[in-house]
Design a protein around this motif. Structure first.
Motif, mmCIF file in Angstrom:
data_model
loop_
_atom_site.group_PDB
_atom_site.id
_atom_site.type_symbol
_atom_site.label_atom_id
_atom_site.label_comp_id
_atom_site.label_asym_id
_atom_site.label_seq_id
_atom_site.Cartn_x
_atom_site.Cartn_y
_atom_site.Cartn_z
ATOM 1 N N CYS A 68 0.871 -1.172 0.000
ATOM 2 C CA CYS A 68 0.000 0.000 0.000
ATOM 3 C C CYS A 68 0.906 1.219 0.000
ATOM 4 O O CYS A 68 0.743 2.125 -0.808
ATOM 5 C CB CYS A 68 -0.891 0.000 1.241
ATOM 6 S SG CYS A 68 -1.921 1.471 1.296
ATOM 7 N N ARG A 107 3.229 -2.318 -7.762
ATOM 8 C CA ARG A 107 3.011 -1.067 -7.008
ATOM 9 C C ARG A 107 4.310 -0.888 -6.253
ATOM 10 O O ARG A 107 4.412 -1.201 -5.072
ATOM 11 C CB ARG A 107 1.899 -1.263 -5.974
ATOM 12 C CG ARG A 107 0.462 -1.150 -6.400
ATOM 13 C CD ARG A 107 -0.463 -1.444 -5.202
ATOM 14 N NE ARG A 107 -0.451 -0.395 -4.201
ATOM 15 C CZ ARG A 107 -1.481 0.380 -3.884
ATOM 16 N NH1 ARG A 107 -2.646 0.225 -4.476
ATOM 17 N NH2 ARG A 107 -1.371 1.296 -2.956
ATOM 18 N N LYS A 114 0.504 8.893 0.487
ATOM 19 C CA LYS A 114 -0.837 8.366 0.758
ATOM 20 C C LYS A 114 -1.864 9.456 1.025
ATOM 21 O O LYS A 114 -1.592 10.379 1.798
ATOM 22 C CB LYS A 114 -0.791 7.470 2.014
ATOM 23 C CG LYS A 114 0.105 6.275 1.956
ATOM 24 C CD LYS A 114 -0.090 5.402 0.740
ATOM 25 C CE LYS A 114 -1.485 4.841 0.576
ATOM 26 N NZ LYS A 114 -1.634 4.137 -0.719
ATOM 27 N N PRO A 115 -3.055 9.336 0.409
ATOM 28 C CA PRO A 115 -4.157 10.215 0.821
ATOM 29 C C PRO A 115 -4.717 9.636 2.127
ATOM 30 O O PRO A 115 -4.831 8.429 2.261
ATOM 31 C CB PRO A 115 -5.179 10.036 -0.311
ATOM 32 C CG PRO A 115 -4.926 8.652 -0.844
ATOM 33 C CD PRO A 115 -3.478 8.330 -0.574
ATOM 34 N N GLU A 234 0.493 5.671 -7.329
ATOM 35 C CA GLU A 234 -0.556 6.683 -7.436
ATOM 36 C C GLU A 234 0.085 8.042 -7.731
ATOM 37 O O GLU A 234 1.049 8.451 -7.062
ATOM 38 C CB GLU A 234 -1.368 6.757 -6.128
ATOM 39 C CG GLU A 234 -2.470 7.817 -6.221
ATOM 40 C CD GLU A 234 -3.405 7.850 -5.009
ATOM 41 O OE1 GLU A 234 -3.369 6.919 -4.175
ATOM 42 O OE2 GLU A 234 -4.171 8.822 -4.917
ATOM 43 N N TRP A 263 -1.682 5.995 -11.514
ATOM 44 C CA TRP A 263 -3.135 6.000 -11.376
ATOM 45 C C TRP A 263 -3.611 7.174 -10.529
ATOM 46 O O TRP A 263 -2.862 7.746 -9.743
ATOM 47 C CB TRP A 263 -3.671 4.671 -10.843
ATOM 48 C CG TRP A 263 -3.522 4.423 -9.380
ATOM 49 C CD1 TRP A 263 -4.364 4.814 -8.386
ATOM 50 C CD2 TRP A 263 -2.456 3.691 -8.733
ATOM 51 N NE1 TRP A 263 -3.901 4.368 -7.166
ATOM 52 C CE2 TRP A 263 -2.732 3.680 -7.346
ATOM 53 C CE3 TRP A 263 -1.310 3.036 -9.191
ATOM 54 C CZ2 TRP A 263 -1.900 3.051 -6.426
ATOM 55 C CZ3 TRP A 263 -0.487 2.413 -8.266
ATOM 56 C CH2 TRP A 263 -0.785 2.432 -6.907
ATOM 57 N N GLY A 265 -6.253 8.330 -7.697
ATOM 58 C CA GLY A 265 -6.948 7.681 -6.585
ATOM 59 C C GLY A 265 -8.420 8.049 -6.521
ATOM 60 O O GLY A 265 -8.886 8.986 -7.187
ATOM 61 N N ASP A 266 -9.129 7.311 -5.685
ATOM 62 C CA ASP A 266 -10.568 7.515 -5.519
ATOM 63 C C ASP A 266 -10.886 8.906 -4.960
ATOM 64 O O ASP A 266 -11.961 9.436 -5.195
ATOM 65 C CB ASP A 266 -11.083 6.432 -4.554
ATOM 66 C CG ASP A 266 -12.591 6.312 -4.580
ATOM 67 O OD1 ASP A 266 -13.161 6.336 -5.678
ATOM 68 O OD2 ASP A 266 -13.193 6.212 -3.491
ATOM 69 N N ARG A 267 -9.912 9.490 -4.230
ATOM 70 C CA ARG A 267 -10.180 10.778 -3.580
ATOM 71 C C ARG A 267 -9.710 11.988 -4.391
ATOM 72 O O ARG A 267 -9.910 13.119 -3.995
ATOM 73 C CB ARG A 267 -9.481 10.797 -2.211
ATOM 74 C CG ARG A 267 -10.249 9.993 -1.189
ATOM 75 C CD ARG A 267 -9.367 9.638 -0.021
ATOM 76 N NE ARG A 267 -8.917 8.260 -0.134
ATOM 77 C CZ ARG A 267 -8.537 7.506 0.889
ATOM 78 N NH1 ARG A 267 -8.529 8.003 2.094
ATOM 79 N NH2 ARG A 267 -8.171 6.268 0.705
ATOM 80 N N LYS A 289 -9.230 4.959 -10.200
ATOM 81 C CA LYS A 289 -9.959 4.173 -9.201
ATOM 82 C C LYS A 289 -11.432 4.575 -9.240
ATOM 83 O O LYS A 289 -11.754 5.775 -9.308
ATOM 84 C CB LYS A 289 -9.399 4.436 -7.803
ATOM 85 C CG LYS A 289 -7.992 3.915 -7.584
ATOM 86 C CD LYS A 289 -8.004 2.451 -7.197
ATOM 87 C CE LYS A 289 -6.677 2.037 -6.611
ATOM 88 N NZ LYS A 289 -6.759 1.694 -5.216
ATOM 89 N N ARG A 320 -13.194 -0.610 -7.006
ATOM 90 C CA ARG A 320 -12.940 -0.940 -5.588
ATOM 91 C C ARG A 320 -14.181 -0.597 -4.783
ATOM 92 O O ARG A 320 -14.221 0.363 -4.022
ATOM 93 C CB ARG A 320 -11.675 -0.233 -5.062
ATOM 94 C CG ARG A 320 -11.349 1.105 -5.665
ATOM 95 C CD ARG A 320 -12.016 2.231 -4.949
ATOM 96 N NE ARG A 320 -11.358 2.644 -3.736
ATOM 97 C CZ ARG A 320 -12.002 2.949 -2.624
ATOM 98 N NH1 ARG A 320 -13.329 2.928 -2.590
ATOM 99 N NH2 ARG A 320 -11.355 3.349 -1.548
ATOM 100 N N HIS A 352 -9.556 -2.132 -1.248
ATOM 101 C CA HIS A 352 -9.864 -0.840 -0.626
ATOM 102 C C HIS A 352 -11.312 -0.628 -0.196
ATOM 103 O O HIS A 352 -11.589 0.285 0.582
ATOM 104 C CB HIS A 352 -9.357 0.308 -1.514
ATOM 105 C CG HIS A 352 -7.861 0.387 -1.470
ATOM 106 N ND1 HIS A 352 -7.072 -0.336 -2.329
ATOM 107 C CD2 HIS A 352 -7.029 1.036 -0.626
ATOM 108 C CE1 HIS A 352 -5.801 -0.117 -2.025
ATOM 109 N NE2 HIS A 352 -5.747 0.710 -0.999
ATOM 110 N N GLU A 394 -2.984 -5.289 -2.799
ATOM 111 C CA GLU A 394 -1.892 -4.917 -1.899
ATOM 112 C C GLU A 394 -1.363 -6.204 -1.293
ATOM 113 O O GLU A 394 -2.109 -6.965 -0.671
ATOM 114 C CB GLU A 394 -2.400 -3.921 -0.852
ATOM 115 C CG GLU A 394 -2.726 -2.603 -1.542
ATOM 116 C CD GLU A 394 -3.197 -1.475 -0.668
ATOM 117 O OE1 GLU A 394 -3.157 -0.329 -1.139
ATOM 118 O OE2 GLU A 394 -3.645 -1.719 0.473
HETATM 119 C C1 PEP Z 1 -4.524 2.865 -2.606
HETATM 120 O O1 PEP Z 1 -4.539 2.260 -3.681
HETATM 121 O O2 PEP Z 1 -3.659 2.671 -1.720
HETATM 122 C C2 PEP Z 1 -5.612 3.827 -2.322
HETATM 123 C C3 PEP Z 1 -5.458 4.834 -1.473
HETATM 124 O O3 PEP Z 1 -6.731 3.514 -2.971
HETATM 125 P P1 PEP Z 1 -8.091 4.347 -3.244
HETATM 126 O O4 PEP Z 1 -7.683 5.572 -3.987
HETATM 127 O O5 PEP Z 1 -8.858 3.376 -4.086
HETATM 128 O O6 PEP Z 1 -8.714 4.595 -1.921
#
Ligand code: PEP
Ligand code: CO
Length: 458
Positions: A68, A107, A114-115, A234, A263, A265-267, A289, A320, A352, A394
């Motif tokens: 991760c 990865r 990290k978000p 990411e 990529w 991310g979802d956020r 994502k 996800r 996730h 992960e």
């Molecule tokens: C991730 O892949 O570690 C992650 C933060 O994923 P997501 O953007 O899907 O929450």
């Protein structure tokens, strides 16, 4: 590309980017990074995109996996080696069963930032900024450690470069030779998975003996002794991605040379946000994502902005949703994307959407929910007549106790024993191999089915 520059994201709102107290220091480090050699070559990203185009056509499968969050503490050649062994083992299991080549995407070598769901963390009444990844701040819980430090970016670059160097050596130097499949095994893999893997090994050994008899050997055929391995992370910390973006001298196009594949991310997938702005200008293949909060029409728009020419292999949608939501959300997303005629790879991230808090306080993921989401992902694709082309997980080659369940039957109480992740819980080698065996049959079923649909449609 109209009105785009590597720094045009700076005119848009961009979430999850830390504030550095010392801007001069940050700018000096970014300047230094922009003069460092690229980590990957643009031609490699192009060849990855070609392999991914095959996935789009249902003729190959994408396996994307790794930590991760990579960390300075876990940086060790044995960890890199064991991760690589595991990825090779999983690929072999999938190829032997499905008959499809596997595109191997780590990865790794840059997956640091990290978000976080909350900007701060409270322990025993003390509130400090959250840990944001080893290239930004430190996990230690004191104010000084949690301060974003630009110097960390240089250490992360150096770790990425030497990780990639070892991975390139393993991929090309003989370690991945199909005559050596027995050496990829790891001592702690449980008997049932070991036994099943032995059967796969035997099939490969028989096939190699046959090919040798026909005069095809690893001495005279590179394909038998090397693998193509690619890196991804990411695209979150945009100042660094900008510094690593260069013009490819062979084509004049911009490539982010920090990894082959990036990529969103979802956020951070807002259409008017900085991350989408940055990614629309680079030629690398991209992931997006998709989760329960994504609007299918907006995902279609994203694919249009990020891939105006609708190039096959450019966009991977990484679903996800979580084991309870995937059946509700995925069908409408697939239909909307299909109706719009967008070329995408459908990949399943069963991690996730399945994170829970264990009774012991650890963040974990029940293995059975990971399996359930993966199976449902395949079932939905079967019903929609689309190709379930990838898995995004992960994982680590180490014998950690981070996700509960699996053949070792890891319980809430076991989590504290070997819980080493710096962010989300990872599958250990046993669990990752088990997942590969479980889905290999699903892939075989789905790819035959999807291929016939693709043929009917053309
Ligand atoms: C991730 O892949 O570690 C992650 C933060 O994923 P997501 O953007 O899907 O929450
Ligand atoms: Co994660």
């Amino acid at each position: 590309m109209t009105n785009w520059k590597p720094n045009s994201w700076r005119n848009k709102p961009a979430k999850h980017i830390p504030e550095y107290a010392d801007q001069d220091k940050l700018n000096n480090v970014l300047k230094e990074l922009s003069n460092f050699p690229p980590l990957v070559f643009a031609g490699e990203s192009r060849s990855l995109k070609e392999h991914l185009a095959k996935v789009c056509e249902g003729k190959a499968f994408l396996l994307q996996g790794g930590d991760c969050a990579e960390s300075f503490a876990e940086f060790h050649p044995n960890n890199i080696r064991d991760f690589f062994k595991l990825l090779l083992q999983m690929s072999l299991v999938l190829t032997v069963s499905s008959g499809l080549p596997v595109v191997k995407l780590g990865r790794i070598a840059g997956q640091f930032s990290k978000p976080r769901s909350s900007p701060t963390e409270i322990i025993d009444g003390v509130e400090l900024p959250s840990y944001l990844g080893d290239n930004i701040n430190s996990m230690n819980f004191d104010a000084e450690s949690r301060r974003p430090d630009p110097e960390r970016l240089l250490k992360a670059y150096s770790q990425s470069a030497s990780t990639l160097n070892l991975l390139r050596a393993f991929s090309q130097g003989g370690f991945a030779d199909l005559n050596k499949v027995h050496l990829w095994n790891m001592s702690f893999v449980k008997e049932n998975a070991k036994e099943k893997y032995k059967q796969v090994e035997q099939k490969v050994t028989d096939a190699i003996a046959f090919m040798n008899a026909c005069g095809i050997t690893s001495e005279n055929n590179r394909r038998l002794r090397t693998v193509n391995f690619y890196t991804s992370h990411e695209a979150l910390l945009l100042p660094v991605e900008e510094a690593m973006t260069r013009v490819d001298s062979t084509t004049g196009e911009y490539h982010d040379t920090s990894a082959h594949f990036l990529w969103i991310g979802d956020r951070t997938r807002q259409l008017d946000g900085g991350h989408v702005e940055f990614c629309r200008g680079i030629k690398n293949p991209l992931g997006v994502k998709c989760g329960p909060t994504s609007d299918p029409e907006e995902i279609v728009k994203l694919t249009e902005v990020l891939n105006p020419e609708n190039e096959a292999g450019k966009i991977t949608l990484i679903a996800r949703f979580g084991h309870e939501k995937v059946e509700k959300h995925l069908p409408s997303l697939i239909r909307t994307v299909k109706k719009a005629g967008r070329n995408v790879i459908w990949s399943c991230d069963p991690m996730h959407g399945n994170t829970v808090k264990a009774s012991t306080g650890y963040k974990t993921r029940p293995f059975e929910n990971i399996i359930t989401e993966t199976k449902k992902f395949f079932q939905v694709h079967d019903s929609e007549g689309t190709f379930a082309g990838g898995l995004h997980i992960e994982m680590t080659g180490q014998n950690v106790t981070e996700c509960i369940g699996g053949a070792q039957n890891i319980t809430d109480k076991d989590l504290s024993s070997r819980y080493h992740t710096h962010c989300d819980p990872r599958l250990n080698a046993n669990q990752a191999l088990e997942l590969a065996f479980l889905i290999s049959e699903e892939i075989k079923k789905n790819s035959n089915f999807a291929k016939s649909k693709i043929k009917q449609a053309s």
